[in-house]
Design an enzyme around this catalytic site. Structure first.
Site, PDB file in Angstrom:
ATOM      1  N   CYS A  74      44.737  40.512  34.502  1.00 31.03           N
ATOM      2  CA  CYS A  74      43.967  40.266  35.721  1.00 31.03           C
ATOM      3  C   CYS A  74      43.968  41.581  36.475  1.00 31.03           C
ATOM      4  O   CYS A  74      45.039  42.131  36.771  1.00 31.03           O
ATOM      5  CB  CYS A  74      44.651  39.165  36.533  1.00 31.03           C
ATOM      6  SG  CYS A  74      43.930  38.914  38.164  1.00 31.03           S
ATOM      7  N   CYS A 193      37.013  43.411  35.862  1.00 32.76           N
ATOM      8  CA  CYS A 193      37.467  42.055  36.175  1.00 32.76           C
ATOM      9  C   CYS A 193      37.366  41.285  34.876  1.00 32.76           C
ATOM     10  O   CYS A 193      36.331  41.338  34.188  1.00 32.76           O
ATOM     11  CB  CYS A 193      36.585  41.407  37.238  1.00 32.76           C
ATOM     12  SG  CYS A 193      36.958  39.652  37.471  1.00 32.76           S
TER      13      CYS A 193
HETATM   14  N1  DGL Z   1      40.354  37.762  36.627  1.00 34.67           N
HETATM   15  C1  DGL Z   1      40.590  38.428  37.887  1.00 34.67           C
HETATM   16  C2  DGL Z   1      40.456  39.931  37.731  1.00 34.67           C
HETATM   17  O1  DGL Z   1      40.391  40.438  36.654  1.00 34.67           O
HETATM   18  C3  DGL Z   1      39.666  37.992  38.981  1.00 34.67           C
HETATM   19  C4  DGL Z   1      39.642  36.562  39.291  1.00 34.67           C
HETATM   20  C5  DGL Z   1      40.095  36.227  40.687  1.00 34.67           C
HETATM   21  O2  DGL Z   1      39.484  36.644  41.677  1.00 34.67           O
HETATM   22  O3  DGL Z   1      41.079  35.528  40.758  1.00 34.67           O
HETATM   23  O4  DGL Z   1      40.421  40.632  38.701  1.00 34.67           O
END
Ligand code: DGL
Length: 276
Positions: A74, A193
């Site tokens: 993440c 992301c």
């Molecule tokens: N998957 C998260 C990232 O890579 C973003 C998702 C979220 O905002 O929780 O930043």
């Protein structure tokens, strides 16, 4: 499966599954435990303190499952929590264990991908505000110009299965236009992301073919493989029975349904009641 020694893969929700599938494809022999903090997603617009607190809770949960190595799949958690966890928490709570993120491995590859040396980063509000990509790229490739654009609507589009629908066009186009207005020389865009790979076809529709769009999963997987090769003492602690277990802080039924979109396969999930 023995719970001791699986590699932990963490995301605020489903996005980290795009990273897990690349890791699994490259290293199918290892055991993995995936945790999505779906009850508290999205992290993207939360404060530094809250993302840090939630991520640390998740890391401690992985350690309690026997994981020696945890990947924060993440960007928001990598941007806002990783450094403090590595520098402040790990030495106190588990000096032999390791937590790695997704930003550094992604930035290692960018130099070879860009002709113009102008890079665009798309990410959540938290990732873009943290300037983590600018800082990491600046350390490795100071000659590159890096411009970020936060796309706060994109994670909800993915999580609500709207990413392939016409309604997504407006928000996708809006942020791509804004990014290219800030720097028209950009020829390489990093999807910073882990949810955004699901939007990649739509993103490409609105960009000239000359612009490369980079999903980070493949780079994170290669970097992990390289890390385990360079750290045989850690590699020995990672069990290798080729299993994957999925956990969520929300409904396992819901997780199972949405996860299949990210993984192209049916899975089972278990509920985690308390992370802290
Ligand atoms: N998957 C998260 C990232 O890579 C973003 C998702 C979220 O905002 O929780 O930043």
């Amino acid at each position: 499966m023995s719970k001791v020694g699986a590699i932990g893969i963490f995301d605020s929700g489903y996005g980290g599954l795009t990273v897990l599938s690349e890791i699994k494809a490259l290293m199918p022999e290892y055991d993995y435990i995936y945790l999505g903090d779906n009850a508290r997603t999205p992290y993207g617009n939360r404060s530094f303190e809250v993302v840090y607190e939630f991520t640390l809770e998740a890391v401690k949960w992985f350690f309690a499952q026997g994981c020696h190595l945890v990947i924060l799949a993440c960007n928001t958690a990598s941007a806002k929590a990783l450094r403090t966890i590595q520098q402040v928490d790990l030495p106190k709570i588990a000096p032999e264990k390791r937590v790695l993120g997704v930003i550094r491995p992604t930035t290692e590859c960018v130099e070879t991908l860009s002709q113009t040396q102008h890079i665009g980063i798309l990410g959540t509000e938290g990732t873009i505000q943290s300037k983590s990509y600018e800082i990491e790229i600046g350390k490795l490739h100071p000659q590159l110009t890096v411009t970020g654009e936060a796309c706060p609507m994109w994670v909800p589009l993915v999580e609500n299965k709207e990413y392939n629908k016409p309604g997504a066009d407006y928000f996708v186009q809006q942020h791509l236009n804004r990014l290219l207005e800030k720097d028209s020389k950009i020829d390489t865009i990093i999807l910073g992301c882990t949810h955004y790979p699901l939007l990649i076809n739509k993103i490409k529709e609105f960009l000239p073919e000359s612009i490369n769009v980079i999903s980070q999963g493949k780079y994170v997987a290669e970097s992990l493989k390289n890390y385990l090769h360079r750290h045989p003492e850690m590699d020995k602690k990672c069990t290798k029975n080729g299993t994957v277990k999925y956990f969520t802080t929300e409904s396992p039924e819901k997780f199972k349904q949405l996860a299949s979109l990210f993984l192209n396969e049916e899975i089972e999930a278990e509920k985690v009641n308390e992370l802290a």
